[in-house]
Design an enzyme around this catalytic site. Structure first.
Site, short mmCIF file in Angstrom:
data_model
loop_
_atom_site.label_atom_id
_atom_site.label_comp_id
_atom_site.label_asym_id
_atom_site.label_seq_id
_atom_site.Cartn_x
_atom_site.Cartn_y
_atom_site.Cartn_z
N CYS A 132 0.79 -1.40 -0.16
CA CYS A 132 0.13 0.06 0.12
C CYS A 132 0.89 1.26 0.00
O CYS A 132 0.29 2.40 -0.07
CB CYS A 132 -0.96 -0.03 1.29
N CYS A 169 -14.27 -17.02 20.66
CA CYS A 169 -13.31 -17.28 21.78
C CYS A 169 -12.41 -16.06 21.75
O CYS A 169 -11.99 -15.42 21.10
CB CYS A 169 -12.61 -18.45 21.63
#
Length: 263
Positions: A166, A226
């Site tokens: 990027c 979780c």
């Protein structure tokens, strides 16, 4: 001469009989239906099945493709879908059942796996998070085909780099967005006096409930599930408090709430 003709005719009949046997066998095989032990579809042709080279377990190609997609998403080892089977799937053996996007993702995974854990750095831009090699990032910079030489004693020369994906500026020493006009030591001491970009990142992280990995500093998002998570760098920690796994009182069965919807 007559005897030779009889022998030729006999040989021809024998070959024809063998051909008929093979043809009948192949027709029988093509009409034989198989069952996938994952989706339980029992009306599958042999051409629709995938056989794992090492263990010879067979499943339908669609189930194997979905299995590979899930394992690539999780970042885990891609093994045979059969319960407790340790056989690994290879890119070469699976390439024909993969979509172009899955091929691209798996090839990227292969390249990432070649980077040693201690040499890994992730782009601090949350929308990118590309995995790179510190050694490659540490090489001298080239711009417009001309090599730029900085003094080897300047912070910019040693630590200021662009992400390969990027082009986001980052510090490879602190593993965070580039901190202009600040040394790495000063940046590490920052809290209320952080830059505008840092404040925006922290505000966005708080808003979207991101957690920063304590090992590689990469931002991580958990939508639900979780609270014991594993970062791409291998670090295990509690998503609720950020502590290393096992160092807090939060139990593994605690479920993190769904991220608030954007309005």
């Amino acid at each position: 001469m007559k005897r030779i003709s009889q022998q030729i005719a006999s040989s021809f009949q024998s070959l024809l009989a063998r051909h008929n046997i093979i043809d009948t066998f192949m027709q029988g095989m093509s009409s034989h239906k198989m069952t996938c032990s994952i989706c339980l579809d029992d009306n599958l042709d042999i051409s629709q099945m995938f056989c794992v080279n090492k263990c010879r377990h067979q499943f339908c190609s669609n189930c194997v493709k979905r299995h590979i997609e899930l394992r690539l998403f999780e970042g885990s080892v891609i093994r045979c879908p059969h319960y407790r089977c340790k056989s690994k799937l290879t890119f070469g053996s699976c390439v024909d059942i993969l979509t172009p996007e899955l091929r691209k993702t798996w090839n990227k995974r292969i390249k990432e796996d070649k980077i040693p854990i201690t040499d890994r750095i992730y782009c601090p831009n949350p929308t990118c998070a590309a995995l790179m090699s510190i050694k490659k990032l540490s090489k001298p910079i080239k711009q417009a085909g001309v090599r730029r030489y900085f003094s080897t004693f300047t912070t910019e020369a040693r630590f200021r780099r662009h992400c390969f994906e990027c082009f986001h500026l980052l510090c490879i020493n602190c593993r965070v967005p580039w901190h202009s006009d600040l040394s790495c030591n000063d940046y590490m001491k920052l809290d209320p006096n952080s830059t505008a970009g840092d404040r925006k990142l922290k505000a966005l992280a708080n808003q979207r409930l991101w957690r920063q990995c304590g090992k590689c500093n990469q931002m991580i998002e958990l939508s639900e599930g979780c609270i014991k998570v594993i970062c791409r760098c291998g670090h295990r920690f509690c998503y609720k408090c950020g502590a290393k796994a096992g160092d807090c009182d939060h139990h593994f069965y605690n479920i993190f709430p769904t991220r608030p919807s954007q309005q």
